[in-house]
Enzyme design. Sequence first.
Site, mmCIF file in Angstrom:
data_model
loop_
_atom_site.group_PDB
_atom_site.id
_atom_site.type_symbol
_atom_site.label_atom_id
_atom_site.label_comp_id
_atom_site.label_asym_id
_atom_site.label_seq_id
_atom_site.Cartn_x
_atom_site.Cartn_y
_atom_site.Cartn_z
ATOM 1 N N PRO A 142 37.237 28.466 42.582
ATOM 2 C CA PRO A 142 37.973 29.676 42.181
ATOM 3 C C PRO A 142 39.460 29.701 42.526
ATOM 4 O O PRO A 142 39.908 30.465 43.378
ATOM 5 C CB PRO A 142 37.214 30.789 42.906
ATOM 6 C CG PRO A 142 36.686 30.125 44.134
ATOM 7 C CD PRO A 142 36.345 28.718 43.718
ATOM 8 N N CYS A 143 40.237 28.906 41.810
ATOM 9 C CA CYS A 143 41.683 28.890 42.013
ATOM 10 C C CYS A 143 42.321 30.222 41.639
ATOM 11 O O CYS A 143 43.419 30.536 42.090
ATOM 12 C CB CYS A 143 42.319 27.729 41.258
ATOM 13 S SG CYS A 143 41.808 27.581 39.540
ATOM 14 N N HIS A 144 41.614 31.040 40.831
ATOM 15 C CA HIS A 144 42.147 32.363 40.472
ATOM 16 C C HIS A 144 42.219 33.302 41.675
ATOM 17 O O HIS A 144 42.943 34.287 41.643
ATOM 18 C CB HIS A 144 41.308 32.997 39.355
ATOM 19 C CG HIS A 144 39.887 33.267 39.717
ATOM 20 N ND1 HIS A 144 38.918 32.281 39.693
ATOM 21 C CD2 HIS A 144 39.265 34.404 40.138
ATOM 22 C CE1 HIS A 144 37.763 32.801 40.060
ATOM 23 N NE2 HIS A 144 37.944 34.090 40.335
#
Length: 177
Positions: A142-144
């Site tokens: 989850p780079c978001h």
Amino acid sequence: MNRRPSNIIQIQRYHSPCGDLMLGSFEGKLCLCDWAVEKHRDIVDIRLRKVLHANYEEKTSDIIEETSKQLDEYFDGKRKVFDIPLLFVGTDFQKKVWHKLLEIPYGTTISYGKLATLLDMPKAVRAVANANGANAISIIAPCHRVIGSDHSLTGYGGGLVAKKKLLELESAEDTLF
């Protein structure tokens, strides 16, 4: 001597509420869940093909089917954790960053600086941010959930509108600064 690609990365398009994703599997693991319109698509594709000595083939696989199912559950608000075997393709440093992304809980955001500190590299904020941006397995790694230290939404491969929608979906209110 040029090595000819002899392996296959199976790819399929997935239609999410935030935009289309390209899903890819290689030898029973997910190696790609990246935005179809992402500005770095070519870089990701070149890296995967080169490192895995592979070409893309548009067809499904058990991993792609399971990923699609779990993404559907995620977007329906029924899944907070993914359970898919992953294959990160990158440098050792990038892989270290991407594995650390997996530890960021659903509904939580973290700054690039805090992420660098958690990696025991507090001065490597820019390098950590670059590795985060090179992540080929969006949403699942989850780079978001990584945002600016001032709580601003900073660059995201799927675009800031997609990042905002993902964080709203997760109702991200907790922060690890």
